[in-house]
Design a protein around this motif. Structure first.
Motif, PDB file in Angstrom:
ATOM      1  N   MET A   1     -15.748 -38.855   8.998  1.00  0.00           N
ATOM      2  CA  MET A   1     -16.342 -38.775   7.682  1.00  0.00           C
ATOM      3  C   MET A   1     -15.431 -37.919   6.791  1.00  0.00           C
ATOM      4  SD  MET A   1     -20.113 -37.350   6.640  1.00  0.00           S
ATOM      5  CE  MET A   1     -21.059 -38.676   7.295  1.00  0.00           C
ATOM      6  N   ASP A   2     -14.978 -38.512   5.707  1.00  0.00           N
ATOM      7  CA  ASP A   2     -14.087 -37.767   4.821  1.00  0.00           C
ATOM      8  C   ASP A   2     -14.895 -36.994   3.773  1.00  0.00           C
ATOM      9  OD1 ASP A   2     -14.910 -39.964   3.370  1.00  0.00           O
ATOM     10  OD2 ASP A   2     -12.985 -40.235   2.365  1.00  0.00           O
ATOM     11  N   LEU A   3     -14.201 -36.320   2.914  1.00  0.00           N
ATOM     12  CA  LEU A   3     -14.829 -35.429   1.949  1.00  0.00           C
ATOM     13  C   LEU A   3     -15.704 -36.184   0.953  1.00  0.00           C
ATOM     14  CD1 LEU A   3     -15.064 -32.530   0.905  1.00  0.00           C
ATOM     15  CD2 LEU A   3     -13.091 -32.977  -0.528  1.00  0.00           C
ATOM     16  N   LYS A   4     -15.276 -37.353   0.507  1.00  0.00           N
ATOM     17  CA  LYS A   4     -16.070 -38.130  -0.443  1.00  0.00           C
ATOM     18  C   LYS A   4     -17.400 -38.544   0.153  1.00  0.00           C
ATOM     19  CE  LYS A   4     -12.630 -39.984  -3.559  1.00  0.00           C
ATOM     20  NZ  LYS A   4     -12.112 -41.181  -4.201  1.00  0.00           N
ATOM     21  N   ASP A   5     -17.393 -38.962   1.422  1.00  0.00           N
ATOM     22  CA  ASP A   5     -18.648 -39.342   2.076  1.00  0.00           C
ATOM     23  C   ASP A   5     -19.577 -38.145   2.206  1.00  0.00           C
ATOM     24  OD1 ASP A   5     -17.751 -41.954   2.329  1.00  0.00           O
ATOM     25  OD2 ASP A   5     -16.923 -41.602   4.347  1.00  0.00           O
ATOM     26  N   GLN A   6     -19.023 -36.994   2.520  1.00  0.00           N
ATOM     27  CA  GLN A   6     -19.847 -35.790   2.644  1.00  0.00           C
ATOM     28  C   GLN A   6     -20.467 -35.425   1.296  1.00  0.00           C
ATOM     29  OE1 GLN A   6     -17.368 -32.732   4.303  1.00  0.00           O
ATOM     30  NE2 GLN A   6     -17.262 -33.712   6.312  1.00  0.00           N
ATOM     31  N   LEU A   7     -19.688 -35.553   0.232  1.00  0.00           N
ATOM     32  CA  LEU A   7     -20.214 -35.248  -1.087  1.00  0.00           C
ATOM     33  C   LEU A   7     -21.289 -36.244  -1.503  1.00  0.00           C
ATOM     34  CD1 LEU A   7     -16.954 -34.214  -2.973  1.00  0.00           C
ATOM     35  CD2 LEU A   7     -18.849 -32.735  -2.307  1.00  0.00           C
ATOM     36  N   LYS A   8     -21.128 -37.526  -1.127  1.00  0.00           N
ATOM     37  CA  LYS A   8     -22.152 -38.527  -1.439  1.00  0.00           C
ATOM     38  C   LYS A   8     -23.450 -38.219  -0.721  1.00  0.00           C
ATOM     39  CE  LYS A   8     -19.125 -42.385  -2.544  1.00  0.00           C
ATOM     40  NZ  LYS A   8     -18.630 -43.699  -2.121  1.00  0.00           N
ATOM     41  N   ASN A   9     -23.347 -37.702   0.511  1.00  0.00           N
ATOM     42  CA  ASN A   9     -24.558 -37.329   1.242  1.00  0.00           C
ATOM     43  C   ASN A   9     -25.250 -36.130   0.599  1.00  0.00           C
ATOM     44  OD1 ASN A   9     -24.217 -39.361   3.106  1.00  0.00           O
ATOM     45  ND2 ASN A   9     -23.114 -38.069   4.558  1.00  0.00           N
ATOM     46  N   LEU A  10     -24.465 -35.171   0.108  1.00  0.00           N
ATOM     47  CA  LEU A  10     -25.047 -33.989  -0.508  1.00  0.00           C
ATOM     48  C   LEU A  10     -25.612 -34.274  -1.903  1.00  0.00           C
ATOM     49  CD1 LEU A  10     -22.420 -31.265   0.458  1.00  0.00           C
ATOM     50  CD2 LEU A  10     -24.755 -31.454   1.285  1.00  0.00           C
ATOM     51  N   PHE A  11     -24.909 -35.114  -2.666  1.00  0.00           N
ATOM     52  CA  PHE A  11     -25.313 -35.426  -4.038  1.00  0.00           C
ATOM     53  C   PHE A  11     -25.419 -36.940  -4.213  1.00  0.00           C
ATOM     54  CE2 PHE A  11     -22.639 -31.590  -4.113  1.00  0.00           C
ATOM     55  CZ  PHE A  11     -23.564 -30.673  -4.589  1.00  0.00           C
ATOM     56  N   PRO A  12     -26.531 -37.558  -3.764  1.00  0.00           N
ATOM     57  CA  PRO A  12     -26.639 -39.018  -3.829  1.00  0.00           C
ATOM     58  C   PRO A  12     -26.749 -39.568  -5.257  1.00  0.00           C
ATOM     59  CG  PRO A  12     -28.663 -38.056  -2.971  1.00  0.00           C
ATOM     60  CD  PRO A  12     -27.681 -36.946  -3.131  1.00  0.00           C
ATOM     61  N   ASP A  13     -27.210 -38.762  -6.215  1.00  0.00           N
ATOM     62  CA  ASP A  13     -27.389 -39.256  -7.586  1.00  0.00           C
ATOM     63  C   ASP A  13     -26.124 -39.167  -8.437  1.00  0.00           C
ATOM     64  OD1 ASP A  13     -30.025 -39.707  -6.956  1.00  0.00           O
ATOM     65  OD2 ASP A  13     -30.675 -37.714  -7.650  1.00  0.00           O
ATOM     66  N   HIS A  14     -25.106 -38.513  -7.921  1.00  0.00           N
ATOM     67  CA  HIS A  14     -23.878 -38.288  -8.704  1.00  0.00           C
ATOM     68  C   HIS A  14     -23.084 -39.586  -8.843  1.00  0.00           C
ATOM     69  CE1 HIS A  14     -20.432 -36.238 -10.369  1.00  0.00           C
ATOM     70  NE2 HIS A  14     -19.658 -36.808  -9.467  1.00  0.00           N
ATOM     71  N   GLN A  15     -22.629 -39.848 -10.063  1.00  0.00           N
ATOM     72  CA  GLN A  15     -21.777 -41.006 -10.341  1.00  0.00           C
ATOM     73  C   GLN A  15     -20.353 -40.510 -10.557  1.00  0.00           C
ATOM     74  OE1 GLN A  15     -22.801 -44.206 -10.384  1.00  0.00           O
ATOM     75  NE2 GLN A  15     -24.855 -43.542  -9.823  1.00  0.00           N
ATOM     76  N   GLU A  16     -19.389 -41.146  -9.904  1.00  0.00           N
ATOM     77  CA  GLU A  16     -17.983 -40.767 -10.083  1.00  0.00           C
ATOM     78  C   GLU A  16     -17.510 -41.213 -11.450  1.00  0.00           C
ATOM     79  OE1 GLU A  16     -15.065 -41.517  -7.054  1.00  0.00           O
ATOM     80  OE2 GLU A  16     -16.644 -41.622  -5.540  1.00  0.00           O
ATOM     81  N   SER A  17     -16.787 -40.342 -12.107  1.00  0.00           N
ATOM     82  CA  SER A  17     -16.228 -40.679 -13.415  1.00  0.00           C
ATOM     83  C   SER A  17     -14.712 -40.607 -13.332  1.00  0.00           C
ATOM     84  CB  SER A  17     -16.738 -39.710 -14.485  1.00  0.00           C
ATOM     85  OG  SER A  17     -16.330 -38.398 -14.178  1.00  0.00           O
ATOM     86  N   GLU A  18     -14.082 -41.420 -14.146  1.00  0.00           N
ATOM     87  CA  GLU A  18     -12.624 -41.414 -14.167  1.00  0.00           C
ATOM     88  C   GLU A  18     -12.152 -40.188 -14.940  1.00  0.00           C
ATOM     89  OE1 GLU A  18     -10.790 -44.980 -15.467  1.00  0.00           O
ATOM     90  OE2 GLU A  18     -12.230 -46.232 -14.415  1.00  0.00           O
ATOM     91  N   GLU A  19     -11.083 -39.576 -14.441  1.00  0.00           N
ATOM     92  CA  GLU A  19     -10.531 -38.417 -15.110  1.00  0.00           C
ATOM     93  C   GLU A  19      -9.789 -38.864 -16.362  1.00  0.00           C
ATOM     94  OE1 GLU A  19      -8.129 -36.044 -12.566  1.00  0.00           O
ATOM     95  OE2 GLU A  19      -9.595 -36.109 -10.936  1.00  0.00           O
TER      96      GLU A  19
END
Length: 107
Positions: free
Chosen positions: A1-19
């Motif tokens: 499990m990489d960092l992005k998957d861990q963050l998705k588990n912690l914050f399921p409502d968060h939408q990724e935005s382009e920088e």
């Protein structure tokens, strides 16, 4: 499990935005060449750039960019860029890549 998957588990409502992409500043190019000098002050070598006829804010941006790329100290005084050390060749190639005309003065 990489960092992005861990963050998705912690914050399921968060939408990724382009920088947001940084825009390169448009520095005014001139007809007259920028003079690149070499001097010694108090026994230490310095490189001086002068002869820029554009806005002072553009010249300050250029000074900061040169200092960060070369990882050296320097300053901007009296419409001149003062770089600590003899970096004439490197600075001249950087400025030529940007489209400036550069003239080597002295030595």
């Amino acid at each position: 499990m990489d960092l992005k998957d861990q963050l998705k588990n912690l914050f399921p409502d968060h939408q990724e935005s382009e920088e947001p992409k940084k825009e390169q500043s448009n520095i005014w190019l001139q007809d007259d060449p920028i003079l690149c000098k070499y001097e010694k002050r108090k026994g230490k070598p310095i490189t001086i750039l002068e002869g820029y006829t554009g806005a002072t804010s553009d010249f300050k941006i250029l000074a900061k960019e040169i200092k960060t790329k070369l990882s050296v100290g320097g300053s901007f005084k009296d419409d001149k860029i003062i770089i600590q050390g003899d970096y004439r060749d490197k600075i001249m190639t950087m400025l030529k890549d940007k489209g400036f005309k550069v003239k080597r003065v002295g030595g």
